[in-house]
Design a protein around this motif. Structure first.
Motif, short mmCIF file in Angstrom:
data_model
loop_
_atom_site.label_atom_id
_atom_site.label_comp_id
_atom_site.label_asym_id
_atom_site.label_seq_id
_atom_site.Cartn_x
_atom_site.Cartn_y
_atom_site.Cartn_z
N UNK A 231 1.63 9.25 -5.66
CA UNK A 231 2.14 10.68 -5.24
C UNK A 231 2.86 11.46 -6.32
N UNK A 232 3.29 10.73 -7.42
CA UNK A 232 4.06 11.44 -8.47
C UNK A 232 3.03 11.54 -9.71
N UNK A 233 2.67 13.09 -10.14
CA UNK A 233 1.83 13.09 -11.21
C UNK A 233 1.83 12.45 -12.27
N UNK B 145 0.80 -1.19 -0.18
CA UNK B 145 0.02 -0.12 -0.05
C UNK B 145 0.88 1.23 0.02
N UNK B 146 1.89 1.26 0.84
CA UNK B 146 2.88 2.30 0.73
C UNK B 146 3.51 2.46 -0.65
N UNK B 147 3.89 1.42 -1.45
CA UNK B 147 4.46 1.63 -2.45
C UNK B 147 3.32 2.28 -3.56
N UNK B 148 2.22 1.66 -3.37
CA UNK B 148 1.17 2.29 -4.70
C UNK B 148 0.81 3.78 -4.20
N UNK C 113 13.15 -3.10 -5.53
CA UNK C 113 14.45 -2.71 -4.79
C UNK C 113 13.83 -1.69 -3.45
N UNK C 114 12.79 -1.06 -3.62
CA UNK C 114 12.52 -0.16 -2.61
C UNK C 114 11.89 -1.42 -1.37
N UNK C 115 10.98 -2.21 -2.10
CA UNK C 115 10.60 -3.32 -0.91
C UNK C 115 11.53 -4.03 -0.21
N UNK D 243 -0.44 -1.92 -8.14
CA UNK D 243 0.69 -3.13 -7.36
C UNK D 243 -0.28 -4.15 -7.42
N UNK D 244 0.23 -5.33 -8.12
CA UNK D 244 -0.72 -6.42 -8.47
C UNK D 244 0.00 -7.52 -7.35
#
Length: 158
Positions: A22-24, A14-17, A74-76, A33-34
């Motif tokens: 947040x980026x237009x 949910x944070x990734x989504x 990579x972020x996850x 995010x599936x």
């Protein structure tokens, strides 16, 4: 009274989504995010947002979705290791194999010789590390429409 930022979502996906939204320019892509199994991240986007003049997926959209899928992976991984880092794509290569006439589905995972443990050890020790990620845009009938290989860099936030 000043506005307060919404509390971050408890779920990493949910944070990734939320970060994508947040980026237009990314929000306009309508990325979802599936799925994430700790190894492979799958992101999707509807064809109608990314259709070109031939009626198939626009190459720039495929490139963007694969780049974002790798960045999300990579972020996850960094978050799961309990680290706080900025993630950047350093370079990438893309091969367009077949036209995609369906919704865009991208799967991103570590490259064949990438080692998450070594990546995290380097990030902790030196404050920066890099890792290779591969991604594919899948055809509905199986196989890849597009192949991506990218090198991502993580830099610890101090």
């Amino acid at each position: 009274m000043p506005e307060t930022a919404p509390a971050p979502a408890a779920d990493p996906l949910a944070r990734l989504a939320s970060h994508y939204a947040s980026m237009p320019p990314v929000a306009a892509m309508d990325i979802r995010v599936d799925h994430y199994d700790g190894r492979c991240l799958r992101v999707t986007a509807p064809l109608e947002r990314h259709v070109n003049d031939k009626g198939c997926a626009f190459g720039g959209s495929l490139a963007s979705l694969m780049t974002l899928g790798g960045w999300g992976l990579v972020s996850l991984q960094v978050e799961a290791a309990g680290l706080d880092a900025d993630i950047y794509v350093a370079d990438s290569q893309i091969g367009y194999l077949r036209p995609l006439f369906a919704d865009l589905t991208v799967e991103a995972e570590a490259g064949p010789h990438a080692d998450w443990d070594a990546f995290m050890d380097m990030l902790r020790a030196r404050g920066r590390a890099r890792i290779h990620v591969v991604a594919h845009a899948r055809l509905p009938e199986g196989g890849a429409a597009t192949e991506f290989a990218g090198r991502y860099v993580a830099i610890l936030r101090r």
